[in-house]
Design a protein around this motif. Structure first.
Motif, PDB file in Angstrom:
ATOM      1  N   TYR B  73       0.812  -1.224   0.000  1.00  0.00           N
ATOM      2  CA  TYR B  73       0.000   0.000   0.000  1.00  0.00           C
ATOM      3  C   TYR B  73       0.840   1.267   0.000  1.00  0.00           C
ATOM      4  O   TYR B  73       0.350   2.329  -0.376  1.00  0.00           O
ATOM      5  CB  TYR B  73      -0.964   0.000   1.205  1.00  0.00           C
ATOM      6  CG  TYR B  73      -2.240  -0.761   0.916  1.00  0.00           C
ATOM      7  CD1 TYR B  73      -3.318  -0.127   0.286  1.00  0.00           C
ATOM      8  CD2 TYR B  73      -2.369  -2.108   1.211  1.00  0.00           C
ATOM      9  CE1 TYR B  73      -4.477  -0.809  -0.010  1.00  0.00           C
ATOM     10  CE2 TYR B  73      -3.527  -2.808   0.920  1.00  0.00           C
ATOM     11  CZ  TYR B  73      -4.572  -2.161   0.309  1.00  0.00           C
ATOM     12  OH  TYR B  73      -5.716  -2.837   0.005  1.00  0.00           O
ATOM     13  N   LEU B  76       0.977   3.076  -3.232  1.00  0.00           N
ATOM     14  CA  LEU B  76      -0.369   3.548  -3.594  1.00  0.00           C
ATOM     15  C   LEU B  76      -0.632   4.902  -2.935  1.00  0.00           C
ATOM     16  O   LEU B  76      -1.157   5.831  -3.558  1.00  0.00           O
ATOM     17  CB  LEU B  76      -1.449   2.544  -3.160  1.00  0.00           C
ATOM     18  CG  LEU B  76      -1.333   1.100  -3.653  1.00  0.00           C
ATOM     19  CD1 LEU B  76      -2.617   0.335  -3.353  1.00  0.00           C
ATOM     20  CD2 LEU B  76      -1.074   1.044  -5.158  1.00  0.00           C
ATOM     21  N   ARG B  79       1.295   7.523  -4.683  1.00  0.00           N
ATOM     22  CA  ARG B  79       0.662   7.879  -5.965  1.00  0.00           C
ATOM     23  C   ARG B  79      -0.545   8.774  -5.750  1.00  0.00           C
ATOM     24  O   ARG B  79      -0.818   9.677  -6.553  1.00  0.00           O
ATOM     25  CB  ARG B  79       0.223   6.595  -6.682  1.00  0.00           C
ATOM     26  CG  ARG B  79       0.848   6.451  -8.067  1.00  0.00           C
ATOM     27  CD  ARG B  79       0.394   5.168  -8.697  1.00  0.00           C
ATOM     28  NE  ARG B  79      -0.594   5.398  -9.751  1.00  0.00           N
ATOM     29  CZ  ARG B  79      -1.261   4.416 -10.347  1.00  0.00           C
ATOM     30  NH1 ARG B  79      -1.072   3.166  -9.980  1.00  0.00           N
ATOM     31  NH2 ARG B  79      -2.116   4.684 -11.307  1.00  0.00           N
ATOM     32  N   LEU B  80      -1.249   8.535  -4.652  1.00  0.00           N
ATOM     33  CA  LEU B  80      -2.428   9.352  -4.351  1.00  0.00           C
ATOM     34  C   LEU B  80      -2.046  10.817  -4.165  1.00  0.00           C
ATOM     35  O   LEU B  80      -2.778  11.713  -4.587  1.00  0.00           O
ATOM     36  CB  LEU B  80      -3.114   8.845  -3.077  1.00  0.00           C
ATOM     37  CG  LEU B  80      -3.943   7.573  -3.203  1.00  0.00           C
ATOM     38  CD1 LEU B  80      -4.405   7.108  -1.834  1.00  0.00           C
ATOM     39  CD2 LEU B  80      -5.146   7.797  -4.112  1.00  0.00           C
ATOM     40  N   SER B  84      -4.285  12.786  -6.674  1.00  0.00           N
ATOM     41  CA  SER B  84      -5.589  13.177  -6.148  1.00  0.00           C
ATOM     42  C   SER B  84      -5.846  14.647  -6.481  1.00  0.00           C
ATOM     43  O   SER B  84      -4.907  15.425  -6.642  1.00  0.00           O
ATOM     44  CB  SER B  84      -5.638  12.964  -4.631  1.00  0.00           C
ATOM     45  OG  SER B  84      -4.797  13.885  -3.996  1.00  0.00           O
ATOM     46  N   ASP B 199      -7.912  -1.807  -4.275  1.00  0.00           N
ATOM     47  CA  ASP B 199      -6.897  -1.510  -5.283  1.00  0.00           C
ATOM     48  C   ASP B 199      -6.749  -0.001  -5.426  1.00  0.00           C
ATOM     49  O   ASP B 199      -7.476   0.765  -4.769  1.00  0.00           O
ATOM     50  CB  ASP B 199      -7.253  -2.152  -6.640  1.00  0.00           C
ATOM     51  CG  ASP B 199      -8.620  -1.753  -7.133  1.00  0.00           C
ATOM     52  OD1 ASP B 199      -8.985  -0.576  -6.965  1.00  0.00           O
ATOM     53  OD2 ASP B 199      -9.342  -2.617  -7.661  1.00  0.00           O
ATOM     54  N   TYR B 200      -5.827   0.417  -6.254  1.00  0.00           N
ATOM     55  CA  TYR B 200      -5.522   1.833  -6.364  1.00  0.00           C
ATOM     56  C   TYR B 200      -6.725   2.661  -6.815  1.00  0.00           C
ATOM     57  O   TYR B 200      -7.003   3.723  -6.245  1.00  0.00           O
ATOM     58  CB  TYR B 200      -4.338   2.056  -7.315  1.00  0.00           C
ATOM     59  CG  TYR B 200      -4.031   3.530  -7.466  1.00  0.00           C
ATOM     60  CD1 TYR B 200      -3.472   4.241  -6.409  1.00  0.00           C
ATOM     61  CD2 TYR B 200      -4.359   4.230  -8.628  1.00  0.00           C
ATOM     62  CE1 TYR B 200      -3.236   5.590  -6.499  1.00  0.00           C
ATOM     63  CE2 TYR B 200      -4.122   5.590  -8.733  1.00  0.00           C
ATOM     64  CZ  TYR B 200      -3.566   6.273  -7.667  1.00  0.00           C
ATOM     65  OH  TYR B 200      -3.344   7.608  -7.752  1.00  0.00           O
ATOM     66  N   GLU B 201      -7.431   2.173  -7.821  1.00  0.00           N
ATOM     67  CA  GLU B 201      -8.560   2.945  -8.369  1.00  0.00           C
ATOM     68  C   GLU B 201      -9.630   3.205  -7.310  1.00  0.00           C
ATOM     69  O   GLU B 201     -10.181   4.296  -7.222  1.00  0.00           O
ATOM     70  CB  GLU B 201      -9.162   2.218  -9.591  1.00  0.00           C
ATOM     71  CG  GLU B 201      -8.261   2.248 -10.836  1.00  0.00           C
ATOM     72  CD  GLU B 201      -7.748   3.661 -11.202  1.00  0.00           C
ATOM     73  OE1 GLU B 201      -8.543   4.616 -11.142  1.00  0.00           O
ATOM     74  OE2 GLU B 201      -6.538   3.797 -11.516  1.00  0.00           O
ATOM     75  N   PHE B 203      -9.161   3.241  -4.101  1.00  0.00           N
ATOM     76  CA  PHE B 203      -8.543   4.136  -3.132  1.00  0.00           C
ATOM     77  C   PHE B 203      -8.668   5.587  -3.615  1.00  0.00           C
ATOM     78  O   PHE B 203      -9.115   6.482  -2.893  1.00  0.00           O
ATOM     79  CB  PHE B 203      -7.061   3.759  -2.988  1.00  0.00           C
ATOM     80  CG  PHE B 203      -6.483   4.034  -1.627  1.00  0.00           C
ATOM     81  CD1 PHE B 203      -7.047   4.959  -0.764  1.00  0.00           C
ATOM     82  CD2 PHE B 203      -5.355   3.345  -1.201  1.00  0.00           C
ATOM     83  CE1 PHE B 203      -6.495   5.199   0.490  1.00  0.00           C
ATOM     84  CE2 PHE B 203      -4.793   3.574   0.051  1.00  0.00           C
ATOM     85  CZ  PHE B 203      -5.369   4.508   0.888  1.00  0.00           C
ATOM     86  N   LYS B 204      -8.303   5.783  -4.879  1.00  0.00           N
ATOM     87  CA  LYS B 204      -8.302   7.129  -5.457  1.00  0.00           C
ATOM     88  C   LYS B 204      -9.714   7.718  -5.461  1.00  0.00           C
ATOM     89  O   LYS B 204      -9.918   8.889  -5.148  1.00  0.00           O
ATOM     90  CB  LYS B 204      -7.752   7.045  -6.886  1.00  0.00           C
ATOM     91  CG  LYS B 204      -7.446   8.391  -7.505  1.00  0.00           C
ATOM     92  CD  LYS B 204      -6.732   8.181  -8.817  1.00  0.00           C
ATOM     93  CE  LYS B 204      -7.009   9.299  -9.788  1.00  0.00           C
ATOM     94  NZ  LYS B 204      -6.463   9.000 -11.118  1.00  0.00           N
TER      95      LYS B 204
END
Lengths: 158, 217
Positions: B73, B76, B79-80, B84, B199-201, B203-204
């Motif tokens: 994580y 991730l 990346r956020l 974001s 997953d990332y999507e 989360f975003k």
């Protein structure tokens, strides 16, 4: 050894087997099957297992969690389903062999449970409650089997 | 056909089917549905916070440096920050688990680095190099190496490493997690509400939705 062979090969006197023991067997097998199925589903959903207090994820994802690529939970589910099918065959057809086979097989279930409990306590040093449930159900199945065999044996000797 | 026989086998098939279906559903539910739990304590001056300092959106993580899922994580979250809309504040709290022998020393290393204003640098190094130290018998030496790379005052690093202040801080983080029922890592809270993005999507989306809602209100 010969005694053990006699114990396992002597046909069971079906009339001496109380109904409650069969009901208990079916319930224990259903619990074990549900437990193993839950873990099998989790395994194949392939999600990232979080780390938990106790360390269940180490047990479920570590090197001991698979045997030649097959998750132990799936083997457990097959084991319980196998015993369940035989118990239903027995309930349906009242043939002695359908009870004797799963009872003998339950010894292997118990050995597997002892082995995995040993691994958890002494090797992996982590605890997984799902595996503990399975250890208890396989112990119940084995004790019921032992009870039936020994009762049968005692009657045969009279 | 014998009725009793139909009932016996019919029940067998139905029960086995129900169990399999139920266990698949239980698995999906465990992923999606969040138990209603208390919100963790709000940000204190003891907390490590980074991100957009003016944002009211707060993502809080209870994490264990040795937990493989936490290391997954970590990128991730990074990346956020980049992707974001408008940014958020991120709070990191320690929740070392007992099965991970090097989790506490790792937390100590970050806290000690933090005393020299390099908490997030050490945090990143420890997560990205998790496989190098997770099974080491002497992780402290490896962390000292990281401290040198980061240019920390080594004398101070060694002196602070086992200090009561550092240990107390880690324990306080863990206690605050236990108090609200954290039992696994990583556990994320978005504005005090527990979230479990898979997953990332996902989360975003959760983060962006929170940012949009807060901006509009």
């Amino acid at each position: 050894m010969k005694n053990l062979k006699n114990l396992l090969t002597t046909p069971l006197q079906l009339q001496i087997i109380p109904k409650w023991i069969i009901i208990m067997l079916v319930i224990a097998v259903l619990i074990g099957f549900a437990d193993a199925t839950y873990l099998t589903v989790e395994h194949y959903q392939n999600k990232i297992p979080p780390c938990t207090i106790g360390g269940c994820e180490i047990v479920l994802t570590g090197s001991y969690s698979q045997i030649i690529g097959i998750p132990v939970s799936l083997l457990g589910a097959i084991y319980y389903l196998f015993i369940l099918i035989f118990l239903i065959l027995y309930i349906d057809l009242k043939k002695e062999i359908f009870l004797r086979v799963p009872l003998i097989v339950s010894i292997f279930g118990l050995i597997a449970s002892i082995w995995f409990s040993y691994l958890q306590i002494f090797v992996i040093k982590a605890f997984c409650p799902y595996c503990a449930v399975s250890a208890v159900t396989s112990l119940i199945i084995f004790i019921s089997a032992f009870h039936i065999f020994s009762k049968n044996h005692a009657i045969q000797r009279l | 056909m014998n009725t009793k026989r139909i009932i016996t086998w019919g029940s067998f098939i139905v029960i086995v089917g129900l169990i399999i279906w139920g266990m698949i559903a239980a698995n999906n539910k465990a992923e999606r549905e969040q138990a209603v739990v208390a919100s963790p304590e709000e940000i204190t001056e003891m907390d490590w916070v980074k991100g957009n300092a003016t944002s009211t959106v707060i993502l809080m993580e209870y994490s264990d440096f040795q937990c493989p899922a936490c290391a997954i994580y970590f990128p991730l979250v990074e990346r956020l920050f980049a992707e974001s809309v408008g940014g958020f504040r991120f709070v990191y709290r320690h929740f070392p688990l007992s099965q991970h022998a090097n989790a506490v020393p790792a937390a100590q290393a970050t806290e000690v680095a933090g005393k020299q204003n390099k908490f997030w640098e050490m945090y990143e190094m420890i997560f990205t190099k998790q496989t190098d130290w997770e099974n080491s018998k002497d992780a402290k030496t490896i962390f000292s190496g990281y401290a040198e790379t980061l240019g920390l005052d080594m004398e101070k690093f060694v002196l602070d490493f086992d200090s009561k202040e550092i240990i107390d801080k880690i324990n306080a983080d863990q206690k605050s997690g236990l108090k609200v029922g954290v039992d696994s890592t990583p556990t994320f809270y978005l504005n005090g509400k527990k979230i479990s993005p898979r997953d990332y999507e996902e989360f975003k989306k959760l983060i962006n939705d929170a940012i949009t809602t807060t901006d509009n209100s």
